[in-house]
Motif scaffolding. Structure first.
Motif, PDB file in Angstrom:
ATOM      1  N   ARG A 246       0.805  -1.215   0.000  1.00  0.00           N
ATOM      2  CA  ARG A 246       0.000   0.000   0.000  1.00  0.00           C
ATOM      3  C   ARG A 246       0.839   1.266   0.000  1.00  0.00           C
ATOM      4  O   ARG A 246       0.377   2.320  -0.396  1.00  0.00           O
ATOM      5  N   LYS A 247       2.089   1.169   0.429  1.00  0.00           N
ATOM      6  CA  LYS A 247       2.984   2.328   0.427  1.00  0.00           C
ATOM      7  C   LYS A 247       4.037   2.216  -0.670  1.00  0.00           C
ATOM      8  O   LYS A 247       4.295   3.175  -1.396  1.00  0.00           O
ATOM      9  N   SER A 248       4.637   1.042  -0.815  1.00  0.00           N
ATOM     10  CA  SER A 248       5.744   0.861  -1.766  1.00  0.00           C
ATOM     11  C   SER A 248       5.265   0.593  -3.194  1.00  0.00           C
ATOM     12  O   SER A 248       5.970   0.885  -4.154  1.00  0.00           O
ATOM     13  N   GLY A 249       4.087  -0.007  -3.325  1.00  0.00           N
ATOM     14  CA  GLY A 249       3.615  -0.405  -4.650  1.00  0.00           C
ATOM     15  C   GLY A 249       4.276  -1.675  -5.161  1.00  0.00           C
ATOM     16  O   GLY A 249       3.958  -2.155  -6.242  1.00  0.00           O
ATOM     17  N   GLU A 250       5.196  -2.236  -4.383  1.00  0.00           N
ATOM     18  CA  GLU A 250       5.900  -3.461  -4.780  1.00  0.00           C
ATOM     19  C   GLU A 250       5.062  -4.680  -4.390  1.00  0.00           C
ATOM     20  O   GLU A 250       4.303  -4.647  -3.428  1.00  0.00           O
ATOM     21  N   TRP A 251       5.247  -5.761  -5.146  1.00  0.00           N
ATOM     22  CA  TRP A 251       4.543  -7.007  -4.840  1.00  0.00           C
ATOM     23  C   TRP A 251       5.034  -7.564  -3.510  1.00  0.00           C
ATOM     24  O   TRP A 251       6.241  -7.637  -3.263  1.00  0.00           O
TER      25      TRP A 251
ATOM     26  N   VAL B 230      -3.517  -8.159   4.724  1.00  0.00           N
ATOM     27  CA  VAL B 230      -4.896  -7.696   4.840  1.00  0.00           C
ATOM     28  C   VAL B 230      -4.953  -6.194   4.570  1.00  0.00           C
ATOM     29  O   VAL B 230      -5.783  -5.712   3.790  1.00  0.00           O
ATOM     30  N   ARG B 231      -4.066  -5.449   5.202  1.00  0.00           N
ATOM     31  CA  ARG B 231      -4.042  -3.990   5.020  1.00  0.00           C
ATOM     32  C   ARG B 231      -3.743  -3.624   3.563  1.00  0.00           C
ATOM     33  O   ARG B 231      -4.343  -2.703   3.015  1.00  0.00           O
ATOM     34  N   ASN B 232      -2.830  -4.355   2.937  1.00  0.00           N
ATOM     35  CA  ASN B 232      -2.511  -4.101   1.532  1.00  0.00           C
ATOM     36  C   ASN B 232      -3.698  -4.430   0.622  1.00  0.00           C
ATOM     37  O   ASN B 232      -3.998  -3.689  -0.313  1.00  0.00           O
ATOM     38  N   LEU B 233      -4.369  -5.544   0.901  1.00  0.00           N
ATOM     39  CA  LEU B 233      -5.503  -5.951   0.065  1.00  0.00           C
ATOM     40  C   LEU B 233      -6.666  -4.976   0.203  1.00  0.00           C
ATOM     41  O   LEU B 233      -7.371  -4.690  -0.771  1.00  0.00           O
ATOM     42  N   ARG B 234      -6.868  -4.446   1.391  1.00  0.00           N
ATOM     43  CA  ARG B 234      -7.915  -3.444   1.582  1.00  0.00           C
ATOM     44  C   ARG B 234      -7.682  -2.227   0.695  1.00  0.00           C
ATOM     45  O   ARG B 234      -8.622  -1.668   0.143  1.00  0.00           O
ATOM     46  N   VAL B 235      -6.424  -1.823   0.569  1.00  0.00           N
ATOM     47  CA  VAL B 235      -6.100  -0.642  -0.239  1.00  0.00           C
ATOM     48  C   VAL B 235      -6.154  -0.965  -1.724  1.00  0.00           C
ATOM     49  O   VAL B 235      -6.747  -0.224  -2.511  1.00  0.00           O
ATOM     50  N   SER B 236      -5.554  -2.083  -2.123  1.00  0.00           N
ATOM     51  CA  SER B 236      -5.460  -2.393  -3.557  1.00  0.00           C
ATOM     52  C   SER B 236      -6.764  -2.953  -4.125  1.00  0.00           C
ATOM     53  O   SER B 236      -7.087  -2.711  -5.282  1.00  0.00           O
ATOM     54  N   GLY B 237      -7.466  -3.762  -3.336  1.00  0.00           N
ATOM     55  CA  GLY B 237      -8.703  -4.382  -3.807  1.00  0.00           C
ATOM     56  C   GLY B 237      -8.497  -5.528  -4.776  1.00  0.00           C
ATOM     57  O   GLY B 237      -9.455  -6.108  -5.263  1.00  0.00           O
ATOM     58  N   SER B 238      -7.226  -5.855  -5.057  1.00  0.00           N
ATOM     59  CA  SER B 238      -6.952  -6.943  -5.997  1.00  0.00           C
ATOM     60  C   SER B 238      -5.577  -7.540  -5.708  1.00  0.00           C
ATOM     61  O   SER B 238      -4.784  -6.968  -4.963  1.00  0.00           O
ATOM     62  N   GLY B 239      -5.340  -8.674  -6.320  1.00  0.00           N
ATOM     63  CA  GLY B 239      -4.052  -9.341  -6.155  1.00  0.00           C
ATOM     64  C   GLY B 239      -3.956 -10.517  -7.094  1.00  0.00           C
ATOM     65  O   GLY B 239      -4.707 -10.607  -8.075  1.00  0.00           O
ATOM     66  N   GLU B 240      -3.040 -11.402  -6.770  1.00  0.00           N
ATOM     67  CA  GLU B 240      -2.838 -12.609  -7.572  1.00  0.00           C
ATOM     68  C   GLU B 240      -2.678 -13.810  -6.648  1.00  0.00           C
ATOM     69  O   GLU B 240      -2.094 -13.688  -5.570  1.00  0.00           O
ATOM     70  N   LEU B 241      -3.168 -14.950  -7.103  1.00  0.00           N
ATOM     71  CA  LEU B 241      -2.900 -16.225  -6.458  1.00  0.00           C
ATOM     72  C   LEU B 241      -1.943 -16.964  -7.364  1.00  0.00           C
ATOM     73  O   LEU B 241      -2.214 -17.127  -8.558  1.00  0.00           O
ATOM     74  N   ARG B 242      -0.828 -17.400  -6.806  1.00  0.00           N
ATOM     75  CA  ARG B 242       0.216 -18.019  -7.618  1.00  0.00           C
ATOM     76  C   ARG B 242       0.486 -19.447  -7.161  1.00  0.00           C
ATOM     77  O   ARG B 242       0.485 -19.748  -5.974  1.00  0.00           O
ATOM     78  N   LEU B 243       0.743 -20.290  -8.145  1.00  0.00           N
ATOM     79  CA  LEU B 243       1.174 -21.662  -7.895  1.00  0.00           C
ATOM     80  C   LEU B 243       2.068 -22.049  -9.054  1.00  0.00           C
ATOM     81  O   LEU B 243       1.599 -22.177 -10.199  1.00  0.00           O
ATOM     82  N   GLY B 244       3.351 -22.186  -8.769  1.00  0.00           N
ATOM     83  CA  GLY B 244       4.310 -22.455  -9.829  1.00  0.00           C
ATOM     84  C   GLY B 244       4.304 -21.311 -10.822  1.00  0.00           C
ATOM     85  O   GLY B 244       4.397 -20.149 -10.450  1.00  0.00           O
ATOM     86  N   ARG B 245       4.137 -21.638 -12.105  1.00  0.00           N
ATOM     87  CA  ARG B 245       4.115 -20.603 -13.151  1.00  0.00           C
ATOM     88  C   ARG B 245       2.718 -20.051 -13.402  1.00  0.00           C
ATOM     89  O   ARG B 245       2.539 -19.144 -14.208  1.00  0.00           O
ATOM     90  N   LYS B 246       1.712 -20.620 -12.748  1.00  0.00           N
ATOM     91  CA  LYS B 246       0.335 -20.171 -12.938  1.00  0.00           C
ATOM     92  C   LYS B 246       0.049 -18.975 -12.032  1.00  0.00           C
ATOM     93  O   LYS B 246       0.343 -19.000 -10.840  1.00  0.00           O
TER      94      LYS B 246
END
Length: 151
Positions: free
Chosen positions: A45-50, A77-93
């Motif tokens: 939420r502050k850095s913008g980095e993953w 949780v705090r980051n997700l509240r701000v961004s509202g989105s993300g990714e779920l990763r498993l291997g290359r998917k």
């Protein structure tokens, strides 16, 4: 638990947790899922980095999917509240998602299902509350356990 304590409830890693977390966070990067785990990636939420952490994705019988924060109001949780989105990763998917935080009143069946599936793993964070708890007991702890619906 009073409302103020619940709104800030956070159980940080202690003892061997940091070492175990590093190990288990590596598994999804290698394409290995334990009991449906995924690597959650959310922009800071502050850095913008993953930022990444291991999570259990709950899929209900009707196909709805949720993230539950058993340790409380964590950084992800705090980051997700701000961004509202993300990714779920498993291997290359990589699976992008949007998230909507549930109000406390809607968390009860999700918390029960989460405890039914992963109580053996995360039960210590629920401080004695189990899948067999009453709705009133789950409602009492709900403010301390953020829950997000995924789309």
């Amino acid at each position: 638990m009073d409302a103020e304590t619940a709104a800030t409830r956070y159980i940080g890693p202690k003892g061997l947790d940091p070492y175990m977390n590093r190990f288990f966070n590596m598994l999804p990067k290698l394409g290995i899922s334990i009991a449906g785990s995924r690597l959650l990636a959310v922009r800071g939420r502050k850095s913008g980095e993953w930022r990444t952490t291991l999570v259990n994705v709950l899929t209900t019988d009707d196909g709805a999917r949720y993230l539950v924060a058993p340790r409380g109001h964590t950084q992800w949780v705090r980051n997700l509240r701000v961004s509202g989105s993300g990714e779920l990763r498993l291997g290359r998917k990589t699976e992008p998602f949007t998230a909507t935080e549930l109000p406390d009143a809607e968390k009860i069946p999700v918390l029960r299902a989460y405890l039914d599936r992963w109580g053996w793993e995360v039960g210590r964070f629920f401080e004695g509350v189990t899948k067999n708890a009453t709705d009133a007991e789950l409602a009492d702890i709900a403010p301390g356990f953020p829950v997000f619906a995924l789309a």
